[in-house]
Structures are given as structure tokens and as C-alpha cells.
Design a protein around this motif. Structure first.
Motif, PDB file in Angstrom:
ATOM      1  N   GLU A   1      -0.526  -5.501  -2.811  1.00  0.00           N
ATOM      2  CA  GLU A   1       0.066  -6.142  -3.979  1.00  0.00           C
ATOM      3  C   GLU A   1      -0.319  -7.612  -4.024  1.00  0.00           C
ATOM      4  N   GLY A   2      -0.639  -8.097  -5.215  1.00  0.00           N
ATOM      5  CA  GLY A   2      -0.982  -9.502  -5.335  1.00  0.00           C
ATOM      6  C   GLY A   2      -1.242  -9.893  -6.773  1.00  0.00           C
TER       7      GLY A   2
ATOM      8  N   GLU B   1      -0.406  -4.806  -9.207  1.00  0.00           N
ATOM      9  CA  GLU B   1      -0.310  -6.181  -9.680  1.00  0.00           C
ATOM     10  C   GLU B   1       1.038  -6.767  -9.292  1.00  0.00           C
ATOM     11  N   ARG B   2       1.042  -8.017  -8.872  1.00  0.00           N
ATOM     12  CA  ARG B   2       2.289  -8.704  -8.517  1.00  0.00           C
ATOM     13  C   ARG B   2       3.118  -8.930  -9.773  1.00  0.00           C
TER      14      ARG B   2
ATOM     15  N   ARG C   1      10.304  -6.312  -9.020  1.00  0.00           N
ATOM     16  CA  ARG C   1       9.715  -5.740  -7.826  1.00  0.00           C
ATOM     17  C   ARG C   1      10.096  -4.280  -7.608  1.00  0.00           C
TER      18      ARG C   1
ATOM     19  N   SER D   1       7.889  -2.158  -5.458  1.00  0.00           N
ATOM     20  CA  SER D   1       7.743  -2.621  -4.088  1.00  0.00           C
ATOM     21  C   SER D   1       8.936  -2.259  -3.221  1.00  0.00           C
TER      22      SER D   1
ATOM     23  N   LEU E   1       0.837  -9.149   0.401  1.00  0.00           N
ATOM     24  CA  LEU E   1       1.204  -9.821  -0.833  1.00  0.00           C
ATOM     25  C   LEU E   1       0.292 -10.991  -1.169  1.00  0.00           C
ATOM     26  N   GLY E   2      -0.005 -11.075  -2.476  1.00  0.00           N
ATOM     27  CA  GLY E   2      -0.658 -12.175  -3.156  1.00  0.00           C
ATOM     28  C   GLY E   2      -1.472 -13.177  -2.367  1.00  0.00           C
TER      29      GLY E   2
END
Length: 209
Positions: free
Chosen positions: A28-29, A157-158, A162, A165, A176-177
Motif C-alpha cells: 500500500e502506498g 492505493e493509499r 483504511r 487495510s 506503506l507509502g
């Protein structure tokens, strides 16, 4: 415990030798963080280093775009497809969510795939707007991948919301990101703090950079 080495330089050290075989891993990011590249490399290294065929599923890009982008890293995906080591599937979330359509299973069996990357799981939100139904859809999809014996990377996609997630019952390590971008740029500082094995509820201990 049987683990799958990703083959990604430096990453296996951070996750103590690799990913638990059969697990689904959420990548995820924010846009541009390198999520898709990370997932494709997981499949590419599996084929070229460990003789584990793979599948790339996309709901966004055509295979031609994936071929072109991969060549920037020296990864010739077309040659792997011709050798029946790789399949790239461009489809819709509706097809993937339909339990009566065994498209993924057919492709997996066709090449004997052991690894798969899906870009991106965020598309399930386009067909399911109820949080509980969304959880059920994603859980069912991941369970199907495990049933096929696949170790999977799921790109997402972040988002501010959430929901995806926090899916209870799923087993994945989360990346993450910005920390993922830092890792791809060669920095490990703080990266391991964001790796969490949800199947055990335990966080990885910090690693020194």
C-alpha cells in the motif's frame, strides 16, 4: 516455517528470510511510491532466480505498457511469457470477484504459477460499496489465491479511509507509502517498523539501517 524468498535486494533480510508461503501481502502506498514495480519484481525474481512461474493481474495497464516499463529495469517479460513462465492478465474487478469464473485458476494452472501480483485491489471498491460486503469479497479472493497455493502481492492505493487495510482474518505483511519509496531508494531507516504480520499479531523487531 516454509518461506518464499522474494529475491528483491535487501528486502528478504528485513522480513527474516522471506514471506510465509501462501500468504497474501498488501503493498500500500501513495501514487508513484513504486508499488507496482515492487510487485512485478517479486514475480520476475521468482521466475529468474527460483524457477517459480508467476502471474501478473492488472485492472489498469495493458500488457504492452507493463512490458515497456519492465524493460527500463532490464526485465524482459515477453521472453518469460514465450517460455511459459509468466502470464499477464488484463481484466476487470467484476470478473475477479465472480466466484463462478475460474479465469485466474486456468491461467495459474497453465504455467504452474507459484507467485501472483494483483494491481490493484483498490478496484474492488468500484463494485462493492458496503464495507462488510467489501471485506467478504477481498477475503474470498485472497482465500482463493491461497487455495491455489499462491504467494501473492496485492497492490493498493493509499487512502484516508483504511477499510481495506484493516480486514480481520487476512494474513499479510503491510508496506506503506513513503517507507516503501525510501526502501526502493536504498534506505532502510524506519522501514521495518511498518512491517506487521497480521496472522500472528506480532510486529517485526526494529532492524538497524
Amino acid at each position: 516455517m516454509d518461506k518464499v524468498r522474494t529475491g528483491i535486494n535487501g528486502f528478504d533480510e528485513l522480513v527474516y528470510g522471506g514471506i510465509v508461503r501462501g500468504n497474501s501481502v498488501l503493498i500500500e502506498g501513495v501514487p508513484g511510491a513504486g508499488k507496482t514495480t515492487f510487485g512485478i519484481e517479486f514475480v520476475y525474481r521468482g521466475i529468474t532466480q527460483f524457477n517459480e512461474p508467476g502471474v501478473i493481474i492488472t485492472c489498469e495497464e495493458l500488457p504492452e505498457s507493463i512490458y515497456r516499463d519492465a524493460l527500463n529495469f532490464g526485465w524482459n517479460l515477453q521472453s518469460l511469457e514465450k517460455a511459459d513462465k509468466l502470464r499477464i492478465l488484463c481484466t476487470s474487478p467484476e470478473v475477479l470477484a465472480n466466484a463462478e469464473i475460474n479465469l485466474v485458476e486456468e491461467i495459474v494452472n497453465e504455467v504452474g504459477a507459484k507467485r501472483i501480483v494483483f494491481d490493484s485491489i483498490s478496484h474492488f471498491r468500484n463494485i462493492v460499496d458496503n464495507p462488510l460486503a467489501l471485506r467478504k469479497t477481498v477475503y474470498s479472493f485472497c482465500s482463493g489465491l491461497r487455495r491455489l497455493g499462491l504467494t501473492s502481492f496485492l497492490v493498493k492505493e493509499r487512502e484516508i479511509n483504511r477499510t481495506l487495510s484493516r480486514l480481520a482474518g487476512l494474513e499479510y505483511e503491510e508496506v506503506l507509502g513513503r517507507p516503501l519509496q525510501d526502501f526502493l531508494n536504498g534506505s532502510r531507516t524506519g522501514f521495518s517498523k511498518l512491517l506487521q504480520t497480521l496472522s500472528t499479531g506480532k510486529e517485526f523487531q526494529d532492524l538497524k539501517p
